[in-house]
Design a protein around this motif. Sequence first.
Motif, PDB file in Angstrom:
ATOM      1  N   SER A   1       1.064  -1.163   0.082  1.00 14.19           N
ATOM      2  CA  SER A   1      -0.594   0.041   0.674  1.00 14.19           C
ATOM      3  C   SER A   1       0.797   1.438  -0.037  1.00 14.19           C
ATOM      4  O   SER A   1       0.433   2.420  -0.883  1.00 14.19           O
ATOM      5  CB  SER A   1      -0.840   0.028   1.295  1.00 14.19           C
TER       6      SER A   1
ATOM      7  N   MET B   1       1.756   1.711  -3.615  1.00 12.84           N
ATOM      8  CA  MET B   1       0.306   3.038  -4.795  1.00 12.84           C
ATOM      9  C   MET B   1       0.201   4.260  -4.289  1.00 12.84           C
ATOM     10  O   MET B   1      -0.482   4.762  -4.911  1.00 12.84           O
ATOM     11  CB  MET B   1      -0.930   1.692  -4.061  1.00 12.84           C
TER      12      MET B   1
ATOM     13  N   TRP C   1      -9.286  -0.534  -2.454  1.00 16.25           N
ATOM     14  CA  TRP C   1      -8.073  -0.674  -2.825  1.00 16.25           C
ATOM     15  C   TRP C   1      -6.574   0.844  -2.916  1.00 16.25           C
ATOM     16  O   TRP C   1      -5.259   0.347  -2.371  1.00 16.25           O
ATOM     17  CB  TRP C   1      -7.367  -0.790  -4.117  1.00 16.25           C
ATOM     18  N   ALA C   2      -7.533   1.706  -2.497  1.00 14.69           N
ATOM     19  CA  ALA C   2      -6.536   3.289  -2.207  1.00 14.69           C
ATOM     20  C   ALA C   2      -5.911   3.314  -1.261  1.00 14.69           C
ATOM     21  O   ALA C   2      -5.444   4.375  -0.496  1.00 14.69           O
ATOM     22  CB  ALA C   2      -7.391   4.415  -2.606  1.00 14.69           C
TER      23      ALA C   2
ATOM     24  N   ALA D   1      -3.889   6.647 -11.757  1.00 17.13           N
ATOM     25  CA  ALA D   1      -3.234   5.832 -10.887  1.00 17.13           C
ATOM     26  C   ALA D   1      -2.995   4.340 -11.288  1.00 17.13           C
ATOM     27  O   ALA D   1      -2.272   3.803 -12.128  1.00 17.13           O
ATOM     28  CB  ALA D   1      -3.232   5.639  -9.600  1.00 17.13           C
ATOM     29  N   LEU D   2      -4.205   3.849 -11.425  1.00 17.96           N
ATOM     30  CA  LEU D   2      -4.467   2.094 -12.243  1.00 17.96           C
ATOM     31  C   LEU D   2      -3.832   2.139 -13.464  1.00 17.96           C
ATOM     32  O   LEU D   2      -2.962   1.139 -13.782  1.00 17.96           O
ATOM     33  CB  LEU D   2      -6.089   2.238 -11.623  1.00 17.96           C
TER      34      LEU D   2
ATOM     35  N   TRP E   1       0.040   2.097 -12.706  1.00 24.30           N
ATOM     36  CA  TRP E   1       0.231   0.844 -12.544  1.00 24.30           C
ATOM     37  C   TRP E   1       0.043   0.034 -14.109  1.00 24.30           C
ATOM     38  O   TRP E   1       1.231  -1.413 -13.487  1.00 24.30           O
ATOM     39  CB  TRP E   1      -0.689   0.114 -11.528  1.00 24.30           C
TER      40      TRP E   1
END
Length: 219
Positions: free
Chosen positions: A132, A135, A165-166, A179-180, A183
Motif C-alpha cells: 500500500s 501505491m 484499494w486506495a 494511478a491504475l 500501474w
Amino acid sequence: MMEAEDAKTPRERYRAQVRAEVKEHAWEQIATAGASGLSLNAIAKKMGMSGPALYRYFAGRDELITELIRDAYRSAADAMSASAQRSGGPDVSALAHALRAWALADPHRYFLVYGTPVPGYHAPDDVTGIASEIMATLLDACAALPRSSAPGTPFDEHLASHRDWADGHPAPPAALHRALAFWTRLHGLLSLELAGHFTGMGFDPALLFEAELDDLLSR
C-alpha cells in the motif's frame, strides 16, 4: 544500524546470518524452479543441515515465502521513496523509471510479487501494508498532476465509490483512474519484457516504455 548489530548477542547474530543464507538459497531455487518449487528440505541439504534443524530458523515454507515477499516489497517501496526524495516530491515519470530499474535489477524478485500468485499463500497485513505504501506514493504523484478539463469517465464515477484499494488516500476519482492506468500499463510492459516476450521483435523495450509513459502523461 551498526549499533543495533552490536547490541545483538552472538546467538542472535548467528541466527540472523543463517536466516539470510537460507533466503539466498531460496532465491536461487526460485530462479530455477519458481516459488512453487521452493523446498526447505532441499535448502537444508545444500547448507549441510537436517530438515528439523532448519525449521528452527523458519517455521515452514509459508514463513520463508513471507520473508522473501516482505523483502521484495520493502525494496520496491524504498526505491520508489528514494525516487520521490530525489525529485523533491512524487513525480510520475521518475517513479516509473525507478520501478523499471528495480524490476530489471532482479526479475525473479519482481515476478515473486507481481507475477502469478503463489498457490494457497495469503500475505499478512504488514506485507500488504508495504504494498500500500508503493501505491500511495503513486497516488500522491497522480494527484499532483494537472487536472483535465474533460468530463469524468464512467470508470471515474465507479471509482468514487469503489476505492477501498486506495487505503483511504484522498485523491479524487480521476487521479485514482490515472494511478491504475499507470500501474496496469507499466506493469504489463515490464512483465512482457522480463518474461522475454519482446526478444527477437527487433525494437528497444526501453523506448517502448518511454513511449507508453509519454502517452500516459499526455492524457
